[in-house]
Design a protein around this motif. Structure first.
Motif, PDB file in Angstrom:
ATOM      1  N   LEU A 428     140.654  48.744  56.226  1.00  0.00           N
ATOM      2  CA  LEU A 428     139.393  48.037  55.951  1.00  0.00           C
ATOM      3  C   LEU A 428     138.573  48.771  54.897  1.00  0.00           C
ATOM      4  O   LEU A 428     138.019  48.159  53.979  1.00  0.00           O
ATOM      5  CB  LEU A 428     138.579  47.898  57.243  1.00  0.00           C
ATOM      6  N   LEU A 429     138.501  50.087  55.012  1.00  0.00           N
ATOM      7  CA  LEU A 429     137.711  50.876  54.073  1.00  0.00           C
ATOM      8  C   LEU A 429     138.326  50.897  52.674  1.00  0.00           C
ATOM      9  O   LEU A 429     137.603  50.991  51.672  1.00  0.00           O
ATOM     10  CB  LEU A 429     137.567  52.308  54.588  1.00  0.00           C
ATOM     11  N   LEU A 430     139.653  50.813  52.596  1.00  0.00           N
ATOM     12  CA  LEU A 430     140.345  50.903  51.299  1.00  0.00           C
ATOM     13  C   LEU A 430     140.755  49.544  50.745  1.00  0.00           C
ATOM     14  O   LEU A 430     141.374  49.477  49.676  1.00  0.00           O
ATOM     15  CB  LEU A 430     141.581  51.793  51.442  1.00  0.00           C
ATOM     16  N   ALA A 431     140.406  48.470  51.439  1.00  0.00           N
ATOM     17  CA  ALA A 431     140.783  47.119  50.997  1.00  0.00           C
ATOM     18  C   ALA A 431     140.332  46.796  49.576  1.00  0.00           C
ATOM     19  O   ALA A 431     141.078  46.144  48.822  1.00  0.00           O
ATOM     20  CB  ALA A 431     140.236  46.083  51.986  1.00  0.00           C
ATOM     21  N   PRO A 432     139.117  47.211  49.137  1.00  0.00           N
ATOM     22  CA  PRO A 432     138.713  46.916  47.753  1.00  0.00           C
ATOM     23  C   PRO A 432     139.679  47.484  46.710  1.00  0.00           C
ATOM     24  O   PRO A 432     139.897  46.875  45.658  1.00  0.00           O
ATOM     25  CB  PRO A 432     137.329  47.585  47.650  1.00  0.00           C
TER      26      PRO A 432
END
Length: 450
Positions: A428-432
């Motif tokens: 979720l934190l690295l999705a971008p």
């Protein structure tokens, strides 16, 4: 003492799989679906082309080609969870549990796209130059060393979650049921399985990949043909079974009695064991793919849940439901599936088919899971020490052959739940960053510059 441990594991499994974890897995998967704008699903045809070898590059870093990586990952997922796990889901939650397995699989495809893309983006190397991957490396290299405690939690849980407790247990039970052996014979079966598994897993990831790439196509096609034959014989009942699955998934009785939550939980748990989306094991295998394009392997990884849950699990569920054995017996797990096959197939053919299927499925799972454990131990110590996990793994096959199925299920479910937390949070934190790479990759693909 063992009964105390068994009770603790059972209570912990029930607690940890309550709503917080379901919200993380389902909510996280829905976020990935929406955040990606469903874009990866539009490139499913391209994923098949990648899988076929069209974009293979032998000079790219990695140990396995795309087909071997997916085969090895599927070898760990298309196994006892698809034959025995589906039966357990139906007994525990009814036909409606199958619907929630489907929903979990669709969401899981999006989750796997992100987690497996990240696995290639953030890889490490051992002293011999072999690539290492998985959520623990994604966390430490992608989020930074301050997040290392989260990576350690994953690796510690992975040492337990990748044990062959469920697989060895259910393969042993199949042999006992079919061959009419005694429970005391389970020890001999356990030793035999340990011997066979050691031949492959001690050969390392390349031998596992080679064996898996040959076993997986054979076992999926053979299982497909067998179950389709059963469904053809039971053809008039199949439409009714689909209706039953949908109606039971949202039955007024379930909603009014508060059982709908349990039904959803049952379906999601068994789907997680079936396709491992969000658990974090598959990224360890996909991360070894020979490629410089993380998005390419993320697309290949999406195919996994489509095969093991939407196809294989559905076929198993229809075979069990159409025969009606789930309503007329106290059997559970592989014994229930075996009874369903024998109800339709003549002259004991069901015994023969199931024992072949279960043997191939279970052995392929045993081979692949060992690699996950060695990767986790290598992260916690040093990569060169990871291989020693194999000896613990081989010993655990013998023990798993004789323990109760309930204990095996609860143990793996508990470990999977703990593994899912670091995996989904990091994704979720690295999705971008995945979206940024995906935008570039898809533009190059549209411009035919790759």
């Amino acid at each position: 003492m063992f009964k105390t441990l068994e009770g603790f594991v059972s209570d912990f499994s029930s607690w940890v799989w309550d709503w917080p974890l379901l919200i993380l897995l389902i909510g996280g998967g829905v976020f990935f679906l929406i955040y990606s704008r469903f874009t990866p699903f539009f490139y499913f045809k391209h994923a098949i082309q990648v899988l076929s070898g069209k974009y293979d590059d032998e000079k790219a870093p990695g140990q396995l080609n795309h087909f071997q990586a997916l085969s090895s990952a599927i070898a760990a997922t298309v196994g006892m969870g698809n034959i025995s796990g589906v039966a357990i889901a139906i007994v525990a939650g009814g036909p409606g549990a199958v619907f929630w397995m489907w929903i979990s699989a669709l969401i899981g495809m999006a989750t796997k796209f992100y987690t497996c893309s990240l696995a290639v983006m953030y890889r490490s190397e051992d002293d011999d130059g072999n690539l290492l991957s998985g959520p623990m490396y994604v966390i430490t290299k992608g989020l930074g060393q301050q997040w290392k405690p989260l990576a350690i939690v994953f690796a510690l849980a992975g040492l337990v979650g990748t044990l062959p407790a469920f697989t060895a247990n259910q393969l042993t039970q199949t042999l006992v049921d079919v061959l009419d052996w005694n429970d005391s014979d389970k020890w001999y079966i356990g030793f035999s399985l340990a011997g066979v598994a050691s031949i492959v897993i001690l050969g390392g990831i390349k031998r596992i990949g080679n064996v898996a790439s040959k076993l997986v196509p054979f076992m999926v096609v053979l299982y497909f043909i067998t179950v389709i034959a059963i469904l053809i014989i039971q053809m008039e009942k199949v439409p009714t079974m689909f209706t039953l699955i949908f109606s039971d998934a949202f039955s007024g009785k379930a909603v009014a009695g508060g059982a709908l939550g349990y039904l959803i939980k049952t379906g999601v748990k068994r789907a997680a064991f079936s396709n491992e989306a969000g658990i974090g094991t598959a990224p360890m295998m996909h991360g070894t793919a020979k490629t410089n394009e993380p998005i390419r392997e993320g697309l290949v990884a999406m195919i996994g849940p489509a095969i093991d849950t939407l196809l294989v699990c559905t076929l198993t569920a229809l075979a069990i439901l159409s025969t009606g054995v789930w309503q007329s017996t106290n059997d559970n797990g592989i014994s229930l599936t075996l009874e369903a096959f024998n109800t339709v197939l003549p002259y004991g053919l069901g015994d023969i088919v199931v024992i072949i299927m279960v043997s191939v499925f279970a052995l392929s799972t045993l081979f692949s899971y060992s690699y996950y454990g060695t990767t986790c131990l290598g992260f916690l110590t040093k990569p060169k020490y990871g291989k020693y996990y194999n000896y613990i793994y081989i010993l655990s096959i013998i023990i798993a052959a004789v323990v109760k199925i309930e204990f095996a299920i609860n143990l793996i479910d508990s470990a999977f739940a703990i593994m899912a937390i670091p995996t989904v949070i990091s994704a979720l934190l690295l999705a971008p960053r995945v979206n940024k790479r995906a935008k570039i990759y898809f533009q190059k693909l549209e411009n035919k510059s790759i």
